[in-house]
Design a protein around this motif. Structure first.
Motif, PDB file in Angstrom:
ATOM      1  N   GLY A  93     120.884 131.090  23.532  1.00 56.34           N
ATOM      2  CA  GLY A  93     119.921 130.013  23.714  1.00 56.34           C
ATOM      3  C   GLY A  93     118.857 130.404  24.724  1.00 56.34           C
ATOM      4  O   GLY A  93     118.875 131.513  25.273  1.00 56.34           O
ATOM      5  N   PRO A  94     117.878 129.508  24.987  1.00 57.69           N
ATOM      6  CA  PRO A  94     116.796 129.837  25.921  1.00 57.69           C
ATOM      7  C   PRO A  94     117.325 130.249  27.292  1.00 57.69           C
ATOM      8  O   PRO A  94     118.269 129.648  27.812  1.00 57.69           O
ATOM      9  CB  PRO A  94     116.003 128.522  26.005  1.00 57.69           C
ATOM     10  N   LEU A  95     116.722 131.292  27.857  1.00 58.88           N
ATOM     11  CA  LEU A  95     117.151 131.820  29.148  1.00 58.88           C
ATOM     12  C   LEU A  95     116.008 131.770  30.136  1.00 58.88           C
ATOM     13  O   LEU A  95     114.905 132.237  29.845  1.00 58.88           O
ATOM     14  CB  LEU A  95     117.624 133.275  28.988  1.00 58.88           C
ATOM     15  N   SER A  96     116.273 131.213  31.311  1.00 57.22           N
ATOM     16  CA  SER A  96     115.300 131.259  32.396  1.00 57.22           C
ATOM     17  C   SER A  96     115.217 132.687  32.917  1.00 57.22           C
ATOM     18  O   SER A  96     116.070 133.523  32.597  1.00 57.22           O
ATOM     19  CB  SER A  96     115.744 130.320  33.525  1.00 57.22           C
ATOM     20  N   PRO A  97     114.193 133.023  33.728  1.00 54.56           N
ATOM     21  CA  PRO A  97     114.141 134.379  34.304  1.00 54.56           C
ATOM     22  C   PRO A  97     115.416 134.754  35.051  1.00 54.56           C
ATOM     23  O   PRO A  97     115.879 135.899  34.954  1.00 54.56           O
ATOM     24  CB  PRO A  97     112.929 134.308  35.236  1.00 54.56           C
ATOM     25  N   LEU A  98     115.998 133.781  35.783  1.00 57.89           N
ATOM     26  CA  LEU A  98     117.233 134.071  36.522  1.00 57.89           C
ATOM     27  C   LEU A  98     118.388 134.344  35.569  1.00 57.89           C
ATOM     28  O   LEU A  98     119.152 135.305  35.750  1.00 57.89           O
ATOM     29  CB  LEU A  98     117.580 132.901  37.440  1.00 57.89           C
ATOM     30  N   ALA A  99     118.529 133.505  34.529  1.00 59.16           N
ATOM     31  CA  ALA A  99     119.607 133.709  33.559  1.00 59.16           C
ATOM     32  C   ALA A  99     119.410 135.006  32.788  1.00 59.16           C
ATOM     33  O   ALA A  99     120.378 135.727  32.502  1.00 59.16           O
ATOM     34  CB  ALA A  99     119.680 132.527  32.603  1.00 59.16           C
ATOM     35  N   LEU A 100     118.166 135.338  32.439  1.00 56.98           N
ATOM     36  CA  LEU A 100     117.877 136.585  31.742  1.00 56.98           C
ATOM     37  C   LEU A 100     118.248 137.785  32.608  1.00 56.98           C
ATOM     38  O   LEU A 100     118.817 138.777  32.126  1.00 56.98           O
ATOM     39  CB  LEU A 100     116.399 136.643  31.361  1.00 56.98           C
ATOM     40  N   ALA A 101     117.950 137.690  33.904  1.00 56.35           N
ATOM     41  CA  ALA A 101     118.312 138.772  34.823  1.00 56.35           C
ATOM     42  C   ALA A 101     119.822 138.924  34.920  1.00 56.35           C
ATOM     43  O   ALA A 101     120.345 140.042  34.919  1.00 56.35           O
ATOM     44  CB  ALA A 101     117.716 138.502  36.197  1.00 56.35           C
ATOM     45  N   GLY A 102     120.541 137.788  35.014  1.00 53.56           N
ATOM     46  CA  GLY A 102     121.991 137.852  35.101  1.00 53.56           C
ATOM     47  C   GLY A 102     122.613 138.456  33.861  1.00 53.56           C
ATOM     48  O   GLY A 102     123.531 139.278  33.948  1.00 53.56           O
ATOM     49  N   GLN A 103     122.113 138.063  32.688  1.00 54.95           N
ATOM     50  CA  GLN A 103     122.618 138.627  31.447  1.00 54.95           C
ATOM     51  C   GLN A 103     122.310 140.119  31.351  1.00 54.95           C
ATOM     52  O   GLN A 103     123.145 140.926  30.915  1.00 54.95           O
ATOM     53  CB  GLN A 103     121.990 137.901  30.249  1.00 54.95           C
TER      54      GLN A 103
END
Length: 467
Positions: free
Chosen positions: A75-85
């Motif tokens: 699903g949609p990822l914020s910059p922080l979530a994208l970095a964590g992934q």
């Protein structure tokens, strides 16, 4: 190893009571880890504070399809979530590809040539980190290079010793200690340079240190184990007995236990860096502490813990009371949980931006000590019980612990933004304690089963030494 090599290994004790080759392997890994952890300590912060923000992320080659692929799954990822992934995938794949590297070494190239290729690939990867555009290419090169290097260099440590030698477990502790000495220096140097001169100076420094690792390994080649002539036909003809397959299956159960033992440890290198940057008061009379330095604190705990553990285990061994592998794993898991819980306590008692620096310092130090009890013991278990015909591949499989742990940490990092930090870290701590409980309840039974499968080997009583 041939008879002459075995005899040489038995007589060679010039490096802290161990073969000379251990020194070259340990120092190669020390410089490689100096480089690796120096870069890794900056990675999440670099992505969240610069690379994944508007004005930068558009320039990264391949980012469009990469982000679409992740968001199609999560699903949609914020910059922080994208970095964590991204960090979770990178840190995980770095320890998955050693399976491929071990397979290549066992079948075609041999461990020595595969390690050299790995160092060269990692050097190219660090160089590519100097540009935003080549960020994903850099991660890919680092992943492939680590795959060629990790399992193969560790398998050479085990091959320095004959089957009836009782030194391998402590040799792996020395090897892991050298790794963590490099892991102390890398974040200190790269973190400070990045804070003063910018991200890319820190990344470039990491690349230069990979060349040092290559020089050490090449110089040590004459002192490393001899490799048999490899042919594809010979490799395909390797057969495992029923007992061998049963041992492999039990080792994979232990691998699951090991993954569950350390989720708090894996998360400290991911969202832990973000939490420190946002929640902790880093100001000191000498200026702000670089967030990357906390990775060094973790490694410092591992180094001190290694010296303490070796001394303590020897003291116990002289009295015939050295702890079993299972008890060492249980103790390590309890410490992982305790260290992670300190982050939950700090989040609960103090507000964002004002958490006393003592909380993360103690947390990262304690989990570093915990690593000493669990990781070298896990490598020693794998070296002791893995079928010799697939030694390099099984040692590479040992690193799947980090693969699964990092992937899981990356997945759960996406909940960091929506969950209270105290609850987030408390759940990670409880997971560590659950892993320790599995070792406590089921570990002795599984170890007895492994011992039964190995009992037919005449040298096993000598080889079966506590880690």
């Amino acid at each position: 190893m041939g008879d002459s090599t075995i005899k040489a290994a038995e007589q060679d004790s010039v490096f802290l009571g161990h073969p000379r080759g251990l020194a070259y392997l340990a120092f190669t890994e020390m410089w490689e880890r100096f480089s690796f952890y120096g870069m890794q300590s900056l990675l999440v912060l670099y992505m969240t504070q610069e690379l994944f923000l508007p004005g930068h992320i558009e320039h990264v080659a391949g980012m469009g399809w990469y982000r679409s692929l992740l968001e199609g799954a999560y699903g949609p990822l914020s910059p922080l979530a994208l970095a964590g992934q991204t960090f979770g995938l990178y840190a995980g794949l770095v320890y998955f590809t050693p399976l491929i590297g071990g397979w290549i070494a066992d079948r075609w190239l041999g461990a020595k040539r595969t390690v050299i290729i790995g160092v060269l690939l990692m050097t190219a990867g660090h160089a590519a980190m100097a540009l935003d555009q080549s960020f994903l290419i850099a991660l890919m090169l680092l992943i492939m290079g680590s795959g060629a290097l990790k399992g193969n260099i560790a398998s050479q440590v085990g091959q320095l010793y004959s089957k009836d030698d009782d030194r391998p477990a402590r040799g792996f502790v020395i090897f892991s200690t050298a790794i963590n000495i490099g892991a102390i220096g890398g974040p200190l140097a790269c973190g400070l340079l990045a804070q003063i001169y910018g991200w890319h100076v820190g990344f470039s420094t990491a690349g230069l240190l990979m060349l040092v690792a290559l020089g050490v390994y090449l110089k040590g080649l004459p002192h490393l184990p001899e490799e048999p002539h490899l042919t594809r036909t010979a490799a395909v003809s390797v057969k495992l007995t029923t007992a061998d397959w049963r041992s492999v299956g039990i080792l994979m159960i232990f691998l699951v236990f090991q993954v569950l033992l350390g989720p708090g440890y894996d998360q400290q290198f991911n969202m832990g860096m973000v939490w420190i940057d946002a929640a902790v008061d880093l100001q000191t009379p000498f200026g702000p502490v670089p967030v990357a330095w906390f990775v060094s604190i973790n490694s410092f705990g591992t180094v001190l813990g290694a010296f303490a553990a070796i001394g303590f285990w020897r003291w116990q061994a002289k009295r015939g009371r050295e702890q079993s592998d299972n008890n060492k794993m249980v103790f390590g898991g309890l410490m992982y949980g305790a260290g992670t819980m300190l982050l939950a306590i700090g989040s609960a008692v103090q507000g964002p931006g004002s958490v006393n620096i003592v909380f993360p310092v103690l947390s990262y130090f304690i989990t570093g000590v915990a690593f000493t009890w669990s990781w070298p013991t896990w490598l020693a278990i794998m070296a002791r019980y893995a079928p010799r015909q697939i030694a390099a591949r099984m040692m590479a499989a040992a690193y799947l612990v980090v693969f699964f742990g990092s992937i899981i940490a990356g997945y759960f990092s996406r909940f960091y933004e929506t969950m209270d930090p105290a609850l987030f870290w408390a759940l990670n701590a409880v997971a560590c304690w659950f892993g320790a409980a599995l070792y406590f309840v089921f570990g002795p039974m599984l170890t007895r089963a492994l011992d039964r499968d190995m009992a037919h080997e005449p040298d096993f009583a000598l080889r079966k030494q506590p880690a």
